[in-house]
Scaffold this motif. Sequence first.
Motif, PDB file in Angstrom:
ATOM      1  N   PRO A 156       0.811  -1.224   0.000  1.00 26.20           N
ATOM      2  CA  PRO A 156       0.000   0.000   0.000  1.00 26.20           C
ATOM      3  C   PRO A 156       0.844   1.274   0.000  1.00 26.20           C
ATOM      4  O   PRO A 156       0.520   2.239  -0.702  1.00 26.20           O
ATOM      5  N   THR A 157       1.945   1.276   0.758  1.00 26.79           N
ATOM      6  CA  THR A 157       2.795   2.476   0.819  1.00 26.79           C
ATOM      7  C   THR A 157       3.506   2.691  -0.507  1.00 26.79           C
ATOM      8  O   THR A 157       3.621   3.829  -0.986  1.00 26.79           O
ATOM      9  N   ALA A 158       3.987   1.615  -1.117  1.00 26.65           N
ATOM     10  CA  ALA A 158       4.658   1.741  -2.409  1.00 26.65           C
ATOM     11  C   ALA A 158       3.704   2.290  -3.465  1.00 26.65           C
ATOM     12  O   ALA A 158       4.076   3.144  -4.284  1.00 26.65           O
ATOM     13  N   GLN A 159       2.450   1.827  -3.419  1.00 26.04           N
ATOM     14  CA  GLN A 159       1.481   2.288  -4.400  1.00 26.04           C
ATOM     15  C   GLN A 159       1.095   3.743  -4.149  1.00 26.04           C
ATOM     16  O   GLN A 159       1.062   4.555  -5.093  1.00 26.04           O
ATOM     17  N   SER A 160       0.850   4.116  -2.909  1.00 17.87           N
ATOM     18  CA  SER A 160       0.461   5.497  -2.606  1.00 17.87           C
ATOM     19  C   SER A 160       1.608   6.476  -2.830  1.00 17.87           C
ATOM     20  O   SER A 160       1.383   7.660  -3.088  1.00 17.87           O
ATOM     21  N   SER A 161       2.851   5.978  -2.752  1.00 15.49           N
ATOM     22  CA  SER A 161       4.025   6.818  -2.994  1.00 15.49           C
ATOM     23  C   SER A 161       4.412   6.850  -4.466  1.00 15.49           C
ATOM     24  O   SER A 161       5.436   7.446  -4.829  1.00 15.49           O
ATOM     25  N   ASN A 162       3.607   6.192  -5.302  1.00 22.48           N
ATOM     26  CA  ASN A 162       3.865   6.113  -6.744  1.00 22.48           C
ATOM     27  C   ASN A 162       5.159   5.389  -7.075  1.00 22.48           C
ATOM     28  O   ASN A 162       5.743   5.604  -8.131  1.00 22.48           O
ATOM     29  N   LEU A 163       5.589   4.509  -6.195  1.00 25.27           N
ATOM     30  CA  LEU A 163       6.750   3.680  -6.511  1.00 25.27           C
ATOM     31  C   LEU A 163       6.332   2.438  -7.281  1.00 25.27           C
ATOM     32  O   LEU A 163       7.175   1.808  -7.931  1.00 25.27           O
TER      33      LEU A 163
END
Length: 433
Positions: free
Chosen positions: A164-171
Amino acid sequence: MRVPAALALFTLIHALAADAEAKHLVKRATEHFHTAALRHSAGLARDLRTALRGLSAEAPPARIAVRGSTGKTYCVSSKPSGSLGKTPPGANGTSSAAPAPSQSSSSVGKSTAKGSSTAAAPAPTATSNWKLAQSYSGNSFFSGWNFFTGADPTNGIVQFLDQPTAQSSNLTSITSDGNAIMRIDTTPQVSGNRAAVRITTQYSFNGGLVLMDSTHMPTGCGTWPAFWTNGPTWPATGEIDIVEGVNDYTNDQATIHTNAGCNLPSTSPSMSGSIVGETNCAALETGNQGCGVRASSTNSFGAAFNSVGGGVYAMKWDSSGISVYFFQRDSIPSDITAGAPQPANWGQPLALWPSSSCNPYQFFQDHSAIFDTTLCGDWASGVWGASGIPGQEQSCAQRTGVATCEDFVRNNGAALTEAYWEVKSVQIYQPAS
């Protein structure tokens, strides 16, 4: 390996040459952090040897070695243990071939049936001895992968993010073409580690054919990307590095790491790559150097790979041994694009470890596929001042004007805009009968 000691050794040897004018994932993490001090030391030593081949004939030949914190001398290596980020035995998941609306959970498609798949293989247009068992592509690409969130065992200055963090950070994202993106944080300056992505398939396999189609891989000074497979107990269940290199390298290096008893014949079977380093693949006997093969193709890695639109990497694991193939975009065999792979028609592999000297089912078990990109770390940092490797004819220290990899990466986020994977698909095939 400790990078400062390795760099000091390299600097001393170069000076003499000049005078001569010449992590859900934490359960398994504890099993593997004991290997962290060894990881990726072999790649550094091989690169130092390559860079120093131009020394004057008057200078005595030297074998480069690095002394680790335990006092053991070894030659330098590959990646962290593959079970970091693996699911427990019996909890290997699946990935549906049907597109999903999002990739918000790394556990999508999990199944208690190890190696099972809900993916219905498309009807091939040609005959093949291989059937599609697992496929990752399109909007559902990230379904069926675990996102590793522990510290990088290869000492890279990255912090791996959960999904979820990778996706929300656009990584992580999916392009309009349906390709999966995995990036590095490009904030202009950071004081510590940069955010990054490392993923492991929940699906595991014993033998098979792994195809990875990529249009872009991370490149640039300070980067260290890899696509590889690994078993749950390193090195007993083996490691197969399919795509790996550092900084601005242009030639891929494929490597295996095993228990004692696996070897690469010095008069190798038919392959297009060149042996680098040891022919003894035993990780614990060679300081984890393993058996490496460097591709002859100068567009098989990094910016050169990206400039031709990428291509397909294939790893075949069967009774004949382990082999790795590379096909650039305009040379992908029609049987691969048709979904009916026929490896017998592909010609010479880039690398081949034949079963005659390394039983592939004895030394490799229960593998999952892994993508990761780290920054600096034992290998990329260790050769920061080195030159003479294809693609790094000039050292990153000279090219950037920055003394250390870590200083450059932390203070030059804009230089990491090319440090991303763009992957069309990963497909895992099993024998048809």
